[in-house]
Structure formats: C-alpha cells, structure tokens
Scaffold this active site. Sequence first.
Site, mmCIF file in Angstrom:
data_model
loop_
_atom_site.group_PDB
_atom_site.id
_atom_site.type_symbol
_atom_site.label_atom_id
_atom_site.label_comp_id
_atom_site.label_asym_id
_atom_site.label_seq_id
_atom_site.Cartn_x
_atom_site.Cartn_y
_atom_site.Cartn_z
ATOM 1 N N HIS A 186 6.251 -2.574 -3.947
ATOM 2 C CA HIS A 186 5.605 -3.854 -4.250
ATOM 3 C C HIS A 186 4.303 -3.858 -3.456
ATOM 4 C CE1 HIS A 186 9.931 -5.018 -4.491
ATOM 5 N NE2 HIS A 186 9.567 -5.896 -5.383
ATOM 6 N N ASP B 151 4.855 -4.729 0.122
ATOM 7 C CA ASP B 151 5.568 -3.755 0.973
ATOM 8 C C ASP B 151 4.564 -2.836 1.639
ATOM 9 O OD1 ASP B 151 7.717 -4.634 -0.565
ATOM 10 O OD2 ASP B 151 7.766 -2.815 -1.788
HETATM 11 C C1 XUL Z 1 15.589 -7.730 -6.717
HETATM 12 C C2 XUL Z 1 15.098 -6.426 -7.227
HETATM 13 C C3 XUL Z 1 13.664 -6.116 -6.975
HETATM 14 C C4 XUL Z 1 13.000 -5.355 -8.071
HETATM 15 C C5 XUL Z 1 11.535 -5.157 -7.889
HETATM 16 O O1 XUL Z 1 16.913 -7.997 -6.998
HETATM 17 O O2 XUL Z 1 15.850 -5.666 -7.760
HETATM 18 O O3 XUL Z 1 13.585 -5.419 -5.783
HETATM 19 O O4 XUL Z 1 13.593 -4.102 -8.242
HETATM 20 O O5 XUL Z 1 10.847 -6.333 -7.696
#
Ligand code: XUL
Length: 448
Positions: free
Chosen positions: A109, A112
């Site tokens: 992300h 992150d």
């Molecule tokens: C949350 C989840 C996230 C997604 C990416 O449950 O799975 O981490 O994978 O935003």
Amino acid sequence: MADFYAGKKEYFPGIGKIKYEGPKSGNALAFKYYDPEKTVGKKKMKDHLRFAIAYWHSFCADGTDPFGSVTHPHPWVTDAETPMEAAEHRMDAAFEFFTKLGANFYCFHDRDMAPEGDSPGESEKNLFTMVARAKKLQKATGVKLLWGTANLFSNPRYMNGAATNPEFGVLAIAAGQVKSAIDATIELGGQGYTFWGGREGYMSLLNTDLKREKDHIGRFLGLARDYARKQGFKGAFYIEPKPMEPTKHQYDYDVETVGLFLKTYGLEKDFRVNIEANHAELAGHDFFHELETAAALGLFGSVDANRGDFITGWDTDQFPFSYYETALAMYAILKAGGFTTGGLNFDAKIRRNSVDPSDLFLAHIGGMDAFAVGLEIANRVIKDGVIPGFVKKRYASFGSGDGAKYEKGQLSFADLAKIGGVKYGKAGVTSGKQEYLENVFNQYLLGL
Ligand code: XUL
Ligand code: CO
C-alpha cells in the site's frame, strides 16, 4: 546480491538464503517441499506459485491488537530518527527478507512504503522518494512488484468511506491518492493494481443512500482504470472481495457480488478478482468456492494466501497451513489456467507472541511449503484424471443429442417439456459419488 548488502545494515543476521532441503530435513529454516526449480506439469514451481510478500503485515504490523501494545519493536523503526528514515530502513529490511527467502514478488500500500505527509503533496513526495529507492532495490535483487494499492481506510477522513463517502471532497482526495499509487505501481513495473474496499460499505442503512454510493464507486473505478490505461498501464486491476470488517457490510461482499458489480458498471474487461482465503470464510464460503466461482465468471486473477481460524469468526490473517485447503485451492487455480499477472500474496501476519526475528521466516517457509504440496497434489489430481473425468461424465448427457441441442439454444421450452416426459422418464436417480471422490482425493493427498 553482494552489491545490495555492501555497506548496509543486516536486519536478519544469522539467517542466510533459505534453501530447499527436502521432506526429511530437520532444519527449520529450510524448505521441505518448495523446490523453486522443480518442474511440476509444464512449469517450474516458482512460476506456478509466484509467491509475493505483503509489505504491510511483514514490515509494518508490530503486534499491536485492540488489547495490547507493540510486541514487535522492529529495528528498522527503533533505530530511525524520522518517519522517512524508518521507511528507508524498512525497505532495506524488506528486500533483505525477500531475497533471503527467495520470494520473487511483493505487494504494497502507498502508506506502507512511505509515511503520510502533512498535505497530499507531501505524501506524494514521500511516496516517490521511496519508489525511487524501491526501483533500485528491485533492479539489484530481481524482485518484482506483483501489485500496488492505496490505503483508503486508515486516515480518519475515510471513516465514512473513500469512493463511497457521502462527501464529494473525500472522494476527490481519494482519487488523488489512487492516482499517485497507480503512478507508483507503473513506475515499479507492477503487474497489477488492487482495490480492496476497506470502508467502502456501510455501518447503518439509516444514514446510507446505497444506490448512490455504489454508482459513485462504479464511476470512480472506471475513471481510475481509464487514467491508468492512458498512462500505459497494461497490468490487471483487481477487486478484493470481503463481506465486512471494518464495515458492517462491504459492497464487494464476495466474488459473485463483485461479478455483478463489474458488469453493472462496465468494468468486467479490465478487472479480475484477488481472492483472499480468510475473506471467503467471512462471507460464509470456503476458499475453493470463491476460486471456482471466479473461474466460472472468467474473473480469476490473483490470491491473498492466508487462513482464518476454525473457531473465531474474524480476519485473523494467519499463514496457510492445511494441505487439504492448499490442494483444493491449487486444483481450482490449475483448472483456471494458473496465474498470469497474479500470484500468491501472503496477506498474513505472524502472531502477536511470535517475537523471534526468525518467526517471520518460519511463517513464510511453512506457507510456501503448504502451497508447494498443494500444487503437487493438484497436479496429480489433474494428471490422473479420475476426478475431472468423473465430472465430465456426470454431464455427458449434455454432450450429444437433446442435451447438446439445449446447450446450443436449439430447444424451446415447449420442446423440452414435450421430450422430458416421453424420453427421459427414468432420469435422475444417479449417485453423486461425493464420498468416493473425497476418498480418491485423500489418496492423492498422501501421494500413494
Ligand atoms: C484487508 C486486506 C487488505 C488488502 C489490501 O482485509 O486483505 O490488506 O489485501 O488492501
Ligand atoms: Co488481502
């Protein structure tokens, strides 16, 4: 490799490159089943499985839970003086981990990788400083980006959603964040871009215009796609279904729901699903069901590999461990043609009390071995042909004669009704052979 480590702090000292040592090895820090270069069917294990590491769980999560504070004080955070310095150290630690483990991909992300700044402009600047570093590290190590995404759920402004927020201003800020995350993904050669609808849902229908919110996110995703394509992005867009948590109801509930959503908003050509095992369970399905449904809808894309807990009913994001589950999953994946842009991303975190630095390695080694075993079993099931052959035979009456005419649309409802009673009076009392098939599957599971 040598260049990469030269002059850098080692964050996982005492742990070298993880090697395949075979099922009899007593070395906990070795693969027992994942042999990257081994050919299974037509491809090498590493090319079937395309393992990716989730940046957020492995390098950002710190053991905090609603009942307690940090149990994983990461050295890349504790030895840094500023958030940007921590981000740089974290990235060095991450690439050290990817290379030592032998994972060929990672996922991130925006938040992150780089800390949020005081303004959207500063956040973007931070992100691109880190993207430049990631680009160098990718080049030095050969590790690639499976997919990127934007965190549209942590900042308080997203408490009522991002693209489904009742306030237009929040939606517009979210667009800016997604634009930067798409630009970052393109810059890093990402093979996909994921949308997980963190708070895209509702907590109460009493304050929600459901139709409007869905129309808004439908348009948002279409615009994001058009932007990315215009910038030359050729990869896949993924929606990651999840029924709830943190919202009471999330709009991308499960694969079937996402399928209808994509068609309604004209997104079905560019979007696929990223299926997470633990999310499937929360939706009242199993992982196998979601994978098969995706394949049936032509939407299979990528996987977030993890598991829940049999007893607790929430998103525990544990590392995959059951061969039975990974075998069924790999069976569905191989039948769907395997991964193209997607892969197996470990969206999983070590437990709060897994406090040894080696625990992160052990968790991934176990997960990778579990999927390697699953792959071998699934390949056996397909090669032997008993189970797929049974399914084919079960539908044989649609392969010729009236059944084939029905499939081709050559029979009217009146035709059907007429021939039904006359020609097929005795049809229907045929065993589904579930127990037999389960027994056969178990034979493959043990490799006998
Ligand atoms: C949350 C989840 C996230 C997604 C990416 O449950 O799975 O981490 O994978 O935003
Ligand atoms: Co996920």
